[in-house]
Design an enzyme around this catalytic site. Structure first.
Site, mmCIF file in Angstrom:
data_model
loop_
_atom_site.group_PDB
_atom_site.id
_atom_site.type_symbol
_atom_site.label_atom_id
_atom_site.label_comp_id
_atom_site.label_asym_id
_atom_site.label_seq_id
_atom_site.Cartn_x
_atom_site.Cartn_y
_atom_site.Cartn_z
ATOM 1 N N ASP A 89 0.837 -1.183 0.000
ATOM 2 C CA ASP A 89 0.000 0.000 0.000
ATOM 3 C C ASP A 89 0.884 1.249 0.000
ATOM 4 O OD1 ASP A 89 -2.289 1.896 0.864
ATOM 5 O OD2 ASP A 89 -3.289 -0.053 0.793
ATOM 6 N N ASP A 115 -1.602 1.585 18.122
ATOM 7 C CA ASP A 115 -2.437 0.414 17.885
ATOM 8 C C ASP A 115 -1.816 -0.562 16.886
ATOM 9 O OD1 ASP A 115 -4.677 -0.289 19.283
ATOM 10 O OD2 ASP A 115 -6.096 0.832 18.053
ATOM 11 N N HIS A 152 -3.591 6.005 3.626
ATOM 12 C CA HIS A 152 -4.338 4.840 3.183
ATOM 13 C C HIS A 152 -3.831 3.541 3.784
ATOM 14 C CE1 HIS A 152 -5.970 1.987 0.132
ATOM 15 N NE2 HIS A 152 -6.927 2.877 0.003
ATOM 16 N N ASN A 212 -5.665 -3.831 22.735
ATOM 17 C CA ASN A 212 -4.859 -3.286 23.828
ATOM 18 C C ASN A 212 -5.597 -2.260 24.675
ATOM 19 O OD1 ASN A 212 -5.025 -1.275 21.945
ATOM 20 N ND2 ASN A 212 -2.828 -1.039 21.623
ATOM 21 N N VAL A 233 -9.047 1.051 18.390
ATOM 22 C CA VAL A 233 -9.823 0.063 17.637
ATOM 23 C C VAL A 233 -9.157 -1.307 17.773
ATOM 24 C CG1 VAL A 233 -10.648 1.762 15.958
ATOM 25 C CG2 VAL A 233 -8.539 0.512 15.498
ATOM 26 N N SER A 261 -11.237 -0.451 -0.803
ATOM 27 C CA SER A 261 -9.981 -0.492 -0.054
ATOM 28 C C SER A 261 -10.212 -0.851 1.394
ATOM 29 C CB SER A 261 -9.299 0.882 -0.081
ATOM 30 O OG SER A 261 -8.612 1.103 -1.262
#
Length: 599
Positions: A183, A192, A223, A236, A240, A415
Site C-alpha cells: 500500500d 495500535d 491509506h 490493547n 480500535v 480499499s
C-alpha cells in the site's frame, strides 16, 4: 467511468478524522477505494524483489528517463542485462526467479531495439511519464509525532457485522501468521499497530527496487495505515481492534511519494518480496498505474500483465495468497466497454475496451477480489461488481481505523472492505497451520454468508454466488471454525511490563459465577516478548494453586498468543485469578498485553 475514488489506492472516501488526523480528498493514484465521505460521498484504494539496496546503482537521472519491463525466461538473465546496457539502458532491478528485469532508458528506440534481442520475450513501458529523480536516491518518508488516545476500544459496527468480536474469544490470530500490507506504507509507531508490526520484513518497493532502510516503509499518504488497523490493530484497550489482532503485519510500500502511484514494477517487487518473506496473505487495495485496465493487444500493457502475473504466481508458489479490492467506480467488471481514466500519469483518454482488458492485480488468476458492502448486507453504491469476478464482500462504508500520527479516522471504499477479508484469511491460516493459498481461497468462499440479489437488474447469478457479493459477506467467526466458548468471559487489557529477571502478575477479579471453575477453563494469553524461551507463564487460582501454561519453550520466537485449557474444577470460580509471568534471563523484555478467562 468514475476514477478510482480512493485516490491512487482503490481510493478511499475519507469520512471523518479524529485525534489529530486530517484528510484531504485523494491524491491522484490507483487506490482501490477510499472516498472522503464528508464532503464527498464516494470511496478510495490501490508489491520479491532482488537484493536489497539503499539507493539505485543506475546512472544519474536525466530528463526523459522511462521505465520498462523486459521479460525473459526465468533463470540467468546476464545476457539480456548486458544487451540492455549495450542498447542505451540501465538495469534498475532484476527478478531472475520470474524472468523480469526493470530497465531505465531515455532512448526513444530502446523498447523496439530490445524486442529484437535474443532471449527477450516482451518489452513494455510501465509509464507514460518520466521516472522521478527520487528513484535514484529516495527520500525517507516522514516519521510523524504520535498522539495518544484515552483508554477504551468499543467494538465497531464493521467488526460486529462480520462477527470478528466473537471470533476474538476463540482465536484472535497467531503471531506466526505474517500479513503483508502492499500500500502507501504503514505508520509502524502508531500505538495500535506497533505491538503487531514486524519491521524486519518491511520494505519500500517504490520505483521497483527493495529499499530496506529503516522507515522506508512508512506511509506517504494515510491509506496504508488505515488498512493496517482494520487487519490487525492490537487488542490493547485503545482505539480500535483489527479483525485478527494477534497476527503479525509488515508494510510493503508500493506507492511512490507525492502522487501515490502504484506502477507495475513496484507491484512486482512487492509480490516477490511477499513470497520470499513468508507472508501468508497480502492486502492489495490498489490498481496498477497508469492503466486502470491493461489490454493484451497493447504491446506495453501486455508486458505489464505478464510481469505482474508472474510475480503473483511466484508469491503464491511460496505460500502467499493475494487479496485485492474490486474498485470504486460502480462498474461492471464482467461487461467492460470503456476506460476514460487512463493513463492517469499523463493525459487520460477515452478508449473502447473488452473483457480481455484486466484491472490488475485484482483480476489476475488466483487473486481474491473483494466488493464492498454498505450498511448491513447492501451493495455499497460505489463498489464495482461483476458475475464471475467478485469472490466475496465485506463492510466498506464509514470504516473507522488507524491513521498516521497515532490518530483514527473513517474512510469508505473497496480499499476498506479488502482488509476485513484479509483479516479473516489470516484467522483461517491461524486456525489451520500449513494451509495453502488455494485452501484459504476455498475456505473464504465456504465461510461467507450468502446474500441474495436485491431488486436491481445489474445483480445477476444466484443467492449463493452473484455479481454484487460473490460468495457472500465474509464471516470471521466461521473462519476460526467454532463458536465462542460457553460461559462467562472476563479479561484484563491493561499492560504489565515484563522486566529481566523479574516476575509480574496481572489480575482478573471473577464474580457472579456459581460453584467451581470448569474442567475446561479457557485461558487466553497475549504476551509481547522478543524471546519467549526466557518465560515461565502460570495461571494462579484464588487459593494460590498454580497451573503451568508455558515453561521456557519456544526459544528465540517472539510473542505468546494462545488459548490454553486448564482443568480447574477443584477451584472455586469467584475470586482473584492471576496470570504470573517470570522472566529469568537478561536482554529481552516485553509485556503482558492482555489475557482472559472463559468459564
Amino acid at each position: 467511468m468514475i476514477p478510482h475514488i480512493s485516490s491512487r489506492s482503490r481510493r478511499t472516501l475519507v469520512l471523518a478524522a479524529t485525534l489529530g488526523a486530517a484528510f484531504a480528498f485523494g491524491a491522484p493514484g490507483a487506490l482501490a477505494g477510499t472516498l472522503p465521505v464528508a464532503p464527498s460521498t464516494l470511496p478510495a484504494a490501490k508489491a520479491h524483489a532482488p537484493t536489497a539496496v539503499a539507493a539505485s546503482q543506475s546512472a544519474t537521472w536525466v530528463a526523459g528517463t522511462r521505465a520498462y519491463l523486459v521479460i525473459t525466461a526465468p533463470g540467468d538473465s546476464s545476457a539480456v542485462r548486458s544487451a540492455i546496457a549495450a542498447n542505451g539502458g540501465t538495469v534498475f532491478s532484476n527478478f531472475d526467479a520470474i524472468g523480469v528485469i526493470v530497465a531505465h532508458s531515455a532512448s526513444n528506440g530502446f523498447a523496439a531495439t530490445m524486442r529484437g534481442v535474443a532471449g527477450v520475450q516482451q518489452v513494455g513501458a510501465t509509464r507514460t511519464s518520466d521516472v522521478p529523480a527520487d528513484a535514484y536516491n529516495p527520500a525517507l518518508p516522514a516519521n510523524p509525532a504520535q498522539a495518544s488516545t484515552p483508554a477504551g476500544e468499543p467494538v465497531r459496527a464493521d467488526m460486529s457485522q462480520i462477527k470478528a468480536d466473537q471470533a476474538w474469544a476463540v482465536n484472535p490470530g497467531s503471531a506466526s501468521v505474517k500479513v503483508g500490507i502492499l500500500d502507501t506504507g504503514v505508520d509502524d509507531q502508531h500505538q495500535d499497530l506497533a505491538p503487531n508490526f514486524n519491521a524486519a520484513d518491511s520494505v519500500s518497493c517504490a520505483y521497483g527496487k527493495p529499499d530496506t532502510r529503516a522507515g522506508a516503509w512508512r506511509d506517504v499518504d494515510t491509506h496504508g495505515t488505515h488498512v493496517a488497523g482494520t487487519i490487525a490493530a492490537a487488542k490493547n484497550g485503545k482505539g480500535v481492534v483489527g479483525v485478527a489482532p494477534g497476527v503479525t503485519i509488515s508494510a510493503v510500500r508500493v506507492a511512490e511519494p507525492g502522487n501515490s502511484f502504484f506502477f507495475a514494477e513496484n507491484t512486482i517487487c512487492g509480490f516477490v518480496w511477499a513470497g520470499d518473506h513468508g507472508f501468508k496473505v497480502t492486502n492489495n487495495s490498489y490498481y496498477t498505474d497508469p492503466w486502470q485496465f491493461n489490454c493484451p493487444d497493447n504491446i506495453d500493457q501486455a508486458a505489464i500483465i505478464e510481469g505482474v502475473k508472474r510475480a503473483q504466481e511466484y508469491a503464491e508458489s511460496k505460500g502467499s495468497l493475494q487479496i485485492a479490492a474490486a474498485g470504486n467506480e460502480n462498474y461492471d467488471l464482467a461487461h467492460k466497454t470503456t476506460d476514460s481514466a487512463s493513463p492517469n500519469d499523463s493525459t487520460p483518454v477515452t478508449r473502447t475496451i473488452t473483457n480481455a482488458c484486466l484491472d490488475i492485480p485484482t483480476e489476475l488468476p488466483g487473486v481474491v477480489t473483494v466488493a464492498a458492502n454498505g450498511t448491513g448486507v447492501t451493495k455499497a453504491s460505489f463498489s464495482n461488481y461483476g458475475q464471475g469476478v467478485i469472490d466475496v464482500a465485506a463492510p466498506g462504508s464509514n470504516v473507522y481505523s488507524t491513521v498516521p500520527g497515532g490518530g483514527y479516522g473513517s474512510k469508505s471504499g473497496t480499499s476498506m472492505a479488502t482488509p476485513h477479508v484479509v483479516g479473516v484469511a489470516a484467522l483461517i491460516a491461524s486456525a489451520n497451520p500449513g494451509i495453502t493459498p488455494a485452501q484459504i481461497r476455498a475456505k473464504l468462499a465456504a465461510q461467507a454468508n450468502d446474500i441474495a440479489c436485491p431488486s436491481d437488474s445489474r445483480c445477476t447469478g444466484t443467492t449463493a454466488d452473484n455479481s454484487f457479493f460473490g460468495e457472500g459477506q465474509t464471516d470471521a467467526l466461521k473462519a476460526v471454525g467454532t463458536t465462542p466458548p460457553p460461559g462467562k468471559y472476563f479479561e484484563n487489557l491493561a499492560d504489565f511490563a515484563i522486566n529481566d529477571n523479574a516476575t509480574v502478575e496481572s489480575p482478573i477479579a471473577i464474580t457472579g459465577v456459581t460453584g467451581n471453575a470448569p474442567a475446561t477453563l479457557k485461558v487466553g494469553v497475549d504476551i509481547k516478548h522478543t524471546y519467549i524461551g526466557d518465560l515461565k507463564v502460570d495461571l494462579v487460582a484464588p487459593d494460590g494453586t498454580v497451573y503451568a501454561l508455558h515453561n521456557h519453550t519456544g526459544g528465540s520466537a517472539d510473542n505468546i498468543a494462545q488459548t490454553y485449557t486448564v482443568n480447574a474444577s477443584s477451584e472455586v470460580a469467584n475470586g482473584t485469578w492471576k496470570l504470573r509471568v517470570n522472566d529469568n534471563a537478561a536482554s529481552d523484555t516485553g509485556k503482558i498485553d492482555a489475557w482472559n478467562l472463559t468459564f
